[in-house]
Design an enzyme around this catalytic site. Structure first.
Site, PDB file in Angstrom:
ATOM      1  N   GLU A 199       0.805  -1.222   0.000  1.00  0.00           N
ATOM      2  CA  GLU A 199       0.000   0.000   0.000  1.00  0.00           C
ATOM      3  C   GLU A 199       0.842   1.279   0.000  1.00  0.00           C
ATOM      4  O   GLU A 199       0.635   2.173   0.796  1.00  0.00           O
ATOM      5  CB  GLU A 199      -0.936   0.006   1.215  1.00  0.00           C
ATOM      6  CG  GLU A 199      -1.882  -1.179   1.214  1.00  0.00           C
ATOM      7  CD  GLU A 199      -2.842  -1.186   2.394  1.00  0.00           C
ATOM      8  OE1 GLU A 199      -4.039  -1.404   2.138  1.00  0.00           O
ATOM      9  OE2 GLU A 199      -2.423  -0.982   3.536  1.00  0.00           O
TER      10      GLU A 199
HETATM   11  C1  TNX Z   1      -4.230  -4.308   4.881  1.00  0.00           C
HETATM   12  S1  TNX Z   1      -2.324  -6.552   4.564  1.00  0.00           S
HETATM   13  C2  TNX Z   1      -2.964  -3.989   5.320  1.00  0.00           C
HETATM   14  C3  TNX Z   1      -2.743  -3.640   6.734  1.00  0.00           C
HETATM   15  C4  TNX Z   1      -4.036  -3.547   7.488  1.00  0.00           C
HETATM   16  C5  TNX Z   1      -4.909  -4.702   7.108  1.00  0.00           C
HETATM   17  C6  TNX Z   1      -6.186  -4.779   7.889  1.00  0.00           C
HETATM   18  C7  TNX Z   1      -1.394  -5.435   4.318  1.00  0.00           C
HETATM   19  C8  TNX Z   1      -0.137  -5.866   3.764  1.00  0.00           C
HETATM   20  N1  TNX Z   1      -1.830  -4.185   4.570  1.00  0.00           N
HETATM   21  O1  TNX Z   1      -2.032  -2.441   6.838  1.00  0.00           O
HETATM   22  O2  TNX Z   1      -3.757  -3.574   8.858  1.00  0.00           O
HETATM   23  O3  TNX Z   1      -5.228  -4.612   5.735  1.00  0.00           O
HETATM   24  O4  TNX Z   1      -6.893  -5.939   7.605  1.00  0.00           O
END
Ligand code: TNX
Length: 566
Positions: free
Chosen positions: A366
């Site tokens: 992300e």
């Molecule tokens: C996505 S999974 C994210 C996390 C959040 C999570 C909550 C991932 C690599 N990134 O930053 O905590 O969803 O479900």
């Protein structure tokens, strides 16, 4: 006079020997993995007539197939081994490490039984008691496999490596009655069914991830989780040590990361951090449970706590405020500045020096605040920094957009319905596929199956729901090797269950979301796919209920499972 179980145990032993012989003769294959069905009252023809009620003789011998994760092969012989205060634990060779495994077993038997079993060097092959041995194991069991042969006199555990003995010890613990996990003395009797178990894992990576950044968890919380994970043969603990809401590991060259960057958590409550000594304590504790800690510093996004602590890490040179919400700010580490790489060399260098395991996780998910070309360059550079520190990089699947160095591992997590547009998702999925085809190994953590932070059902008060509800069946009923077309078994290093902590305030919350789903993930990682079936698993999971209760675990007693009546 109280009736003592042992008074007539020889009758069981005799009848079970006969039964065992019949069974082996009848099916001929000691590798059959189905348990032997027992007659309702196998002693009825051999027990002498007596006027004394013999309630324990009505009880069939304990099952030896009620283990999670399900062993690769179990053959029951229908008899009973009874542990007593005088049972010895004999180890061979009597190295510190093997002695410690014997002592671990004794220590886990002690509180409920009241027995202080003596751990000693074996002097030749013992005829009775419990024997833990590194000699004469089948090389095909590999480094983590073990063989357990239980007769009415002897529990004989063999393995090629100490890890295998440790996993065999977990099986022994689960073969004893659930009350063995109680912290106070219980009546017993401490019996196990007889038979042979040959067992080794499907995957090398059987992981759990804990997010200590969104909410901080103490060293005691983490070691408690480690103990519970070890019971189910999980061998990796991935610690998500930094995120927007907090930086949780002391870095001596950049003290403000913890002085300031660790001070809060989600909701604005006080945060916390691990000193380097705390972190080493966790790592060493995990190591004594054959669990490798995989530390993660997420980057270049999800790094607000560090950006807030040092203005120079921001492109504009201005530090943002600390963040205590649960979405992700778009801020990014300034990938064009030299100081960024000095920072990363220091952080990764200190972390690598404190971490005996071979992996450093560099996040990479992300990173919306960084352009794709910048992201690709950055992730390539960071992989080199990790390699220069003597470690292997692990990253969330987005890192496969960059060139992966040999040894870099990609962790699949996202869904077509996840936080990306479907075009972005497709690109990442294509890149992951190509990386796997070029030889990179993949860890499977699909968010709609393995994410322990997602609600069990709509009514679950804790947890998020962006990946959909995940009940116990959904968490169990999938095969890593048929998840992504083009990424077969050989490309898969294993599985991991992430526990993100945006909504989890304390250990109770953590346990409620992890248990019992983590047992299903543990079994996916360990047991061959052909040996797994949801309906059969349900009965073994039900039998774990009293164990989790004896361990004081705050688990979710899902209505999908027919838990034993109290
Ligand atoms: C996505 S999974 C994210 C996390 C959040 C999570 C909550 C991932 C690599 N990134 O930053 O905590 O969803 O479900």
């Amino acid at each position: 006079m109280a009736y003592s179980w042992s008074d007539h145990s020889h009758l069981w032993q005799l009848s079970s020997l006969i039964l065992g012989a019949i069974v082996l003769g009848a099916c001929g294959s000691p590798a059959a993995s189905t348990p032997v069905p027992l007659p309702a009252n196998p002693t009825a023809t051999t027990a002498p007539a007596t006027t004394t009620p013999e309630p324990t003789l009505q009880t069939p011998p304990p099952a030896i197939d009620n283990v999670i994760p399900k062993p690769a092969s179990v053959v029951a012989t229908g008899g009973t081994f009874r542990l007593t205060a005088s049972t010895g634990i004999y180890v061979e060779p009597a190295t510190d490490e093997v002695m410690a495994i014997g002592q671990y077993l004794a220590d886990h038997i002690n509180p409920a039984s009241g027995y202080a079993l003596k751990v000693q060097a074996a002097n030749g092959a013992p005829a009775k008691g419990i024997s833990l041995s590194l000699s004469a194991a089948d090389p095909a069991l590999g480094p983590e496999g073990y063989q357990l042969t239980i007769t009415p006199e002897l529990v004989r555990l063999t393995a090629n490596q100490p890890a295998g003995l440790f996993y065999g010890v977990q099986t022994i613990r689960q073969l004893l009655p659930p009350a063995i996990d109680s912290s106070s003395v219980q009546p017993g009797p401490w019996v196990m069914g007889t038979g042979t178990i040959s067992d080794s894992p499907r995957f090398a990576w059987r992981g759990a991830m804990l997010d200590v950044a969104r909410h901080f968890f103490s060293v005691a919380d983490v070691t408690r989780y480690i103990d519970l994970l070890a019971y189910y043969k999980i061998n990796r603990l991935h610690l998500h040590l930094s995120d927007d809401q907090g930086w949780r590991i002391q870095i001596k060259a950049w003290p403000n990361l913890t002085v300031y960057g660790s001070s809060l958590e989600v909701g604005g409550t006080p945060g916390g951090f691990y000193s380097q000594e705390d972190y080493s304590a966790i790592v060493n504790y995990a190591r004594s449970r054959y669990i490798t800690v995989v530390p993660e510093i997420d980057m270049p996004g999800h790094l607000n706590a560090a950006l807030a602590s040092y203005p120079e890490l921001n492109c504009a040179g201005v530090a943002p405020a600390l963040y205590t919400g649960i979405s992700s700010p778009n801020e990014s580490l300034c990938v064009g500045k030299d100081v960024t790489y000095t920072f990363l060399e220091n952080v990764i260098g200190e972390l690598a020096a404190l971490t005996p395991g071979p992996y450093i996780h560099i996040g990479g998910d992300e990173a919306q605040g960084t352009s794709t070309p910048d992201y690709i360059n950055f992730m390539e550079r960071v992989q080199s920094i990790v390699q220069a520190s003597g470690k292997q990089a692990v990253g969330w699947e987005e890192i496969s957009q960059s060139q992966l160095l040999p040894g870099t591992i990609a962790q699949h997590w996202n869904l077509p319905t996840g936080p990306y547009t479907s075009a972005e998702h497709q690109t990442v999925q294509q890149d992951l596929l190509q990386a796997a085809q070029k030889g990179s190994k993949v860890i499977m953590s699909p968010a709609d199956k393995a994410y322990l932070d997602q609600k069990y059902q709509d009514a679950t008060t804790l947890g998020l729901s962006w990946a959909g509800d995940i009940n116990v069946e959904t968490a169990y009923n999938w095969d890593p090797a048929s998840l992504i077309p083009g990424i077969p078994e050989n490309d898969i290093l294993g599985v991991e269950a992430p526990l993100w902590s945006e909504t989890l305030n304390n250990l109770n919350d953590l346990e409620y979301m992890a248990f019992p789903r983590i047992l299903g993930i543990a079994e996916i990682g360990w047991t061959p796919q052909a040996g797994r079936d949801w309906n059969e698993y349900k009965t073994r999971l039900a039998a774990q209920g009293p164990r989790l209760e004896a361990l004081g675990v705050n688990f979710y007693a899902s209505p999908e499972i027919n838990w034993p009546q109290k």
